[in-house]
Scaffold this motif. Sequence first.
Motif, mmCIF file in Angstrom:
data_model
loop_
_atom_site.group_PDB
_atom_site.id
_atom_site.type_symbol
_atom_site.label_atom_id
_atom_site.label_comp_id
_atom_site.label_asym_id
_atom_site.label_seq_id
_atom_site.Cartn_x
_atom_site.Cartn_y
_atom_site.Cartn_z
ATOM 1 N N VAL A 1 -0.173 -19.117 13.662
ATOM 2 C CA VAL A 1 -0.944 -17.922 13.984
ATOM 3 C C VAL A 1 -2.412 -18.310 14.054
ATOM 4 O O VAL A 1 -2.924 -18.967 13.147
ATOM 5 C CB VAL A 1 -0.749 -16.821 12.914
ATOM 6 N N VAL A 2 -3.071 -17.966 15.148
ATOM 7 C CA VAL A 2 -4.510 -18.205 15.266
ATOM 8 C C VAL A 2 -5.198 -16.848 15.374
ATOM 9 O O VAL A 2 -4.859 -16.035 16.236
ATOM 10 C CB VAL A 2 -4.837 -19.050 16.514
ATOM 11 N N MET A 3 -6.162 -16.611 14.480
ATOM 12 C CA MET A 3 -6.874 -15.327 14.489
ATOM 13 C C MET A 3 -8.374 -15.598 14.477
ATOM 14 O O MET A 3 -8.839 -16.542 13.832
ATOM 15 C CB MET A 3 -6.524 -14.508 13.242
ATOM 16 N N ARG A 4 -9.122 -14.795 15.203
ATOM 17 C CA ARG A 4 -10.584 -14.945 15.202
ATOM 18 C C ARG A 4 -11.247 -13.595 15.013
ATOM 19 O O ARG A 4 -10.725 -12.578 15.463
ATOM 20 C CB ARG A 4 -11.074 -15.537 16.524
ATOM 21 N N LYS A 5 -12.364 -13.650 14.352
ATOM 22 C CA LYS A 5 -13.186 -12.440 14.264
ATOM 23 C C LYS A 5 -14.641 -12.836 14.455
ATOM 24 O O LYS A 5 -15.084 -13.878 14.000
ATOM 25 C CB LYS A 5 -13.000 -11.732 12.920
ATOM 26 N N TRP A 6 -15.394 -11.996 15.187
ATOM 27 C CA TRP A 6 -16.790 -12.295 15.499
ATOM 28 C C TRP A 6 -17.716 -11.364 14.739
ATOM 29 O O TRP A 6 -17.405 -10.193 14.541
ATOM 30 C CB TRP A 6 -17.027 -12.142 17.016
ATOM 31 N N VAL A 7 -18.838 -11.935 14.301
ATOM 32 C CA VAL A 7 -19.842 -11.107 13.621
ATOM 33 C C VAL A 7 -20.448 -10.159 14.643
ATOM 34 O O VAL A 7 -20.837 -10.579 15.730
ATOM 35 C CB VAL A 7 -20.959 -11.991 13.009
#
Lengths: 124, 124, 133, 133
Positions: C125-131
């Motif tokens: 699982v690859v997850m990203r979150k941006w500021v």
Amino acid sequence: MTPRVLKQGQFLIASLPDALTDSGWRGLRDLLMEQVGKHRSLGAVIDVSGMEVMDSYATRLLEGIARMLSLRGAACVVVGISPGVAFAMTRLGLRLSTADTALDLDDGLELLSRRVREKRPHVR
Amino acid sequence: MTPRVLKQGQFLIASLPDALTDSGWRGLRDLLMEQVGKHRSLGAVIDVSGMEVMDSYATRLLEGIARMLSLRGAACVVVGISPGVAFAMTRLGLRLSTADTALDLDDGLELLSRRVREKRPHVR
Amino acid sequence: MSADRVVVRHEADIISARQSARGLAATLGFSESDLILIATAISEVARNMVEYAHGGEIALRALQEGSRRGLEIVARDEGPGIADLQLAMQDGYSTGHSLGLGLPGARRLMDEFQIDSRLGAGTTVVMRKWVLG
Amino acid sequence: MSADRVVVRHEADIISARQSARGLAATLGFSESDLILIATAISEVARNMVEYAHGGEIALRALQEGSRRGLEIVARDEGPGIADLQLAMQDGYSTGHSLGLGLPGARRLMDEFQIDSRLGAGTTVVMRKWVLG
Ligand SMILES: Nc1ncnc2c1ncn2[C@@H]1O[C@H](COP(=O)(O)OP(=O)(O)O)[C@@H](O)[C@H]1O
Ligand SMILES: Nc1ncnc2c1ncn2[C@@H]1O[C@H](COP(=O)(O)OP(=O)(O)O)[C@@H](O)[C@H]1O
């Protein structure tokens, strides 16, 4: 990191630590069920304000405890869900259906008294 | 292995054996409905503390009895669900939605009295 | 510290993974509210590893894209894999005793979400979150 | 006594099956709380046999795996079988007048649960529970 359960009058107050493992949850459940029987408590407030997150696992276990308490005749109110945690729970698709909720301990105890009064009108 | 139903003042008390067959449940239901009519009882406490398990079958029949009693104007409180049985019921996904619950016979009778006072303020 | 790696095998490791992610994310300038979303998402994915895949590893990494900063979470295991990914991503689908909200919920908590799974080989699982700028 | 076999045809047999399982499980060292879970699970499965399959047979067996002890319950019938197993395993699905929690609930009560069913041939449920170390 273990939950504490205190007796306050006819109610119990459980304060959860920042995180609970499986055995911690089991301990909380057993402790609450035992104390409800021992003190003939009419309800319990579970304070989750210390918890870092309320994921689907924690929510499921909390619901289970509320359901078990209700089968023993005790009401259950969950308090201390912060705005941030409430937001995350909502995004996840979680809700508490069995347990009532209130803002904080004070409100929770008041709600419990009201619940009990509804159920037993003359009890203070 | 047959349930007993006793009259206590304006209420009935039913004590269930460790296990009930279909005909036992039917007997309990008929007995309760008959006695409620005969004694004009305002409510019944059903004590399940002797029951080994509360499976989905027992729960459904218990709910049915509570619903029938309520149609006859009698309140119904289920008492004596042990912590272990409450745990199993919760795992199964069962809850009691029609019947009230209380810890034991004493609490159950007290709860019934409240219920009745709520409903008929002038009755003692 | 702009990268981190957590082995997730036992239940207590879920808490460690959560705290590592929270720590790294805090240094990147995420809001308190976002920190909770990230911690919750990683909690769901880490629990799946323990529950269904006998554990795995979670790699955390700071992202920089122009002036945009973010956090990447890569959760990899060599468990049994997921037979029907479309089903697994549905709300309420669980092969265990749980609510079946982990994967679809984590997707809603993060900005980007990819899952790759091969039967007998494992799940990533690859997850990203941006500021938020 | 480390194995037992109960014919389940009539309603009263459900109670016998439950009591046999409870008895055998007690000798294996299960906690009181686990004994209730086991008795409840067997109650659900045995009732299905009576209700939907004109009866069947339940075999109970003690398990030993290294130092781990457990109980195996095999419930076999030659009833009509279940057309859609996935549906039958869903909470609330019942072709009768009941709650539809028996099969999915039994799965939640035990540690392991397998069900196999063939239309016109019958249904077999295998459930296991292990004594908590
Ligand atoms: N890492 C994994 N390895 C194998 N199977 C997985 C993994 N993660 C999820 N699954 C499968 O996908 C299903 C759905 O997962 P999820 O949405 O998180 O719900 P839950 O964890 O409540 O079951 C799980 O029940 C499981 O069958
Ligand atoms: N042994 C069996 N033989 C045939 N059909 C069965 C059997 N057990 C269960 N079923 C089918 O599966 C459905 C779901 O079972 P279950 O979850 O136990 O719910 P319930 O027993 O309340 O109907 C039943 O309604 C029935 O159609």
